[in-house]
Scaffold this motif. Structure first.
Motif, mmCIF file in Angstrom:
data_model
loop_
_atom_site.group_PDB
_atom_site.id
_atom_site.type_symbol
_atom_site.label_atom_id
_atom_site.label_comp_id
_atom_site.label_asym_id
_atom_site.label_seq_id
_atom_site.Cartn_x
_atom_site.Cartn_y
_atom_site.Cartn_z
ATOM 1 N N VAL A 1 0.830 -1.205 0.000
ATOM 2 C CA VAL A 1 0.000 0.000 0.000
ATOM 3 C C VAL A 1 0.862 1.253 0.000
ATOM 4 N N ASP A 2 0.272 2.316 -0.492
ATOM 5 C CA ASP A 2 0.815 3.665 -0.347
ATOM 6 C C ASP A 2 -0.231 4.442 0.432
ATOM 7 N N TYR A 3 0.197 5.343 1.274
ATOM 8 C CA TYR A 3 -0.758 6.134 2.046
ATOM 9 C C TYR A 3 -0.285 7.571 2.112
ATOM 10 N N GLU A 4 -1.265 8.451 2.229
ATOM 11 C CA GLU A 4 -0.949 9.873 2.328
ATOM 12 C C GLU A 4 -2.010 10.562 3.166
ATOM 13 N N TYR A 5 -1.569 11.554 3.881
ATOM 14 C CA TYR A 5 -2.488 12.383 4.643
ATOM 15 C C TYR A 5 -3.166 13.328 3.671
ATOM 16 N N VAL A 6 -4.494 13.427 3.754
ATOM 17 C CA VAL A 6 -5.241 14.275 2.832
ATOM 18 C C VAL A 6 -5.587 15.606 3.487
ATOM 19 N N GLU A 7 -6.312 15.561 4.614
ATOM 20 C CA GLU A 7 -6.709 16.810 5.260
ATOM 21 C C GLU A 7 -7.375 16.547 6.596
ATOM 22 N N GLN A 8 -7.513 17.621 7.354
ATOM 23 C CA GLN A 8 -8.296 17.576 8.575
ATOM 24 C C GLN A 8 -9.697 18.070 8.233
ATOM 25 N N CYS A 9 -10.690 17.315 8.659
ATOM 26 C CA CYS A 9 -12.090 17.676 8.405
ATOM 27 C C CYS A 9 -12.489 18.851 9.293
ATOM 28 N N GLY A 10 -13.556 19.519 8.917
ATOM 29 C CA GLY A 10 -14.086 20.608 9.716
ATOM 30 C C GLY A 10 -14.513 20.163 11.102
ATOM 31 N N CYS A 11 -14.865 18.884 11.254
ATOM 32 C CA CYS A 11 -15.310 18.357 12.545
ATOM 33 C C CYS A 11 -14.130 17.963 13.437
ATOM 34 N N GLY A 12 -12.908 18.055 12.917
ATOM 35 C CA GLY A 12 -11.725 17.727 13.711
ATOM 36 C C GLY A 12 -11.095 16.397 13.378
ATOM 37 N N GLY A 13 -11.783 15.565 12.599
ATOM 38 C CA GLY A 13 -11.232 14.273 12.185
ATOM 39 C C GLY A 13 -10.155 14.451 11.118
ATOM 40 N N HIS A 14 -9.564 13.333 10.724
ATOM 41 C CA HIS A 14 -8.478 13.355 9.750
ATOM 42 C C HIS A 14 -8.740 12.331 8.658
ATOM 43 N N VAL A 15 -8.336 12.676 7.425
ATOM 44 C CA VAL A 15 -8.505 11.774 6.292
ATOM 45 C C VAL A 15 -7.135 11.303 5.826
ATOM 46 N N THR A 16 -6.971 9.987 5.776
ATOM 47 C CA THR A 16 -5.768 9.364 5.233
ATOM 48 C C THR A 16 -6.202 8.496 4.064
ATOM 49 N N ARG A 17 -5.607 8.684 2.904
ATOM 50 C CA ARG A 17 -5.919 7.874 1.725
ATOM 51 C C ARG A 17 -4.918 6.733 1.638
ATOM 52 N N VAL A 18 -5.455 5.512 1.559
ATOM 53 C CA VAL A 18 -4.619 4.317 1.440
ATOM 54 C C VAL A 18 -4.911 3.669 0.097
ATOM 55 N N HIS A 19 -3.921 3.660 -0.768
ATOM 56 C CA HIS A 19 -4.044 3.078 -2.102
ATOM 57 C C HIS A 19 -3.425 1.684 -2.074
ATOM 58 N N VAL A 20 -4.212 0.688 -2.462
ATOM 59 C CA VAL A 20 -3.718 -0.694 -2.559
ATOM 60 C C VAL A 20 -3.107 -0.848 -3.948
ATOM 61 N N ARG A 21 -1.843 -1.180 -3.994
ATOM 62 C CA ARG A 21 -1.128 -1.268 -5.277
ATOM 63 C C ARG A 21 -1.675 -2.398 -6.130
ATOM 64 N N GLU A 22 -1.643 -2.166 -7.455
ATOM 65 C CA GLU A 22 -2.032 -3.187 -8.421
ATOM 66 C C GLU A 22 -1.214 -4.452 -8.172
ATOM 67 N N GLY A 23 -1.850 -5.587 -8.196
ATOM 68 C CA GLY A 23 -1.171 -6.865 -8.021
ATOM 69 C C GLY A 23 -0.821 -7.202 -6.589
ATOM 70 N N ALA A 24 -1.096 -6.300 -5.661
ATOM 71 C CA ALA A 24 -0.743 -6.530 -4.252
ATOM 72 C C ALA A 24 -1.751 -7.470 -3.601
ATOM 73 N N THR A 25 -1.286 -8.153 -2.583
ATOM 74 C CA THR A 25 -2.152 -8.985 -1.766
ATOM 75 C C THR A 25 -2.168 -8.389 -0.369
ATOM 76 N N VAL A 26 -3.367 -8.045 0.110
ATOM 77 C CA VAL A 26 -3.498 -7.517 1.463
ATOM 78 C C VAL A 26 -4.446 -8.439 2.221
ATOM 79 N N ASP A 27 -3.932 -9.037 3.264
ATOM 80 C CA ASP A 27 -4.743 -9.962 4.082
ATOM 81 C C ASP A 27 -4.858 -9.443 5.478
#
Length: 96
Positions: A70-96
């Motif tokens: 996976v690749d991950y990146e911080y996207v932004e802090q929401c107006g409510c105070g939470g946080h968004v992190t985008r996690v991209h599962v790479r092509e051909g990867a196996t995540v169990d």
């Protein structure tokens, strides 16, 4: 959260009161969300602001669980105070 595998990009809401009270539950459900995302897609993990910036706890957990699958990146802090992190599962990867 979800029991189905998403063959598209989607968001996982980890901002509920039970997530605020239990960082361990947040991490378990974040990992589960990633395993429910097909390769080539991403999941936006929306985490509760109570835990602070995800760099302090989530990034290490993702690295330990999935490594180079996976690749991950911080996207932004929401107006409510939470946080968004985008996690991209790479092509051909196996995540169990």
């Amino acid at each position: 959260m979800t029991d189905r595998v998403h063959d598209n990009s989607w968001s996982a809401n980890l901002e509920k009161p039970e997530h605020a009270a239990d960082r361990g539950a947040t991490l378990r459900e974040a990992k589960r969300a990633v395993t429910h995302t097909t390769p080539g897609n991403h999941v936006n993990l929306v985490t509760h602001g109570e835990h602070g910036h995800p760099e302090g706890y989530l990034f290490e957990a993702l690295e330990g669980a999935f490594g180079d699958a996976v690749d991950y990146e911080y996207v932004e802090q929401c107006g409510c105070g939470g946080h968004v992190t985008r996690v991209h599962v790479r092509e051909g990867a196996t995540v169990d």
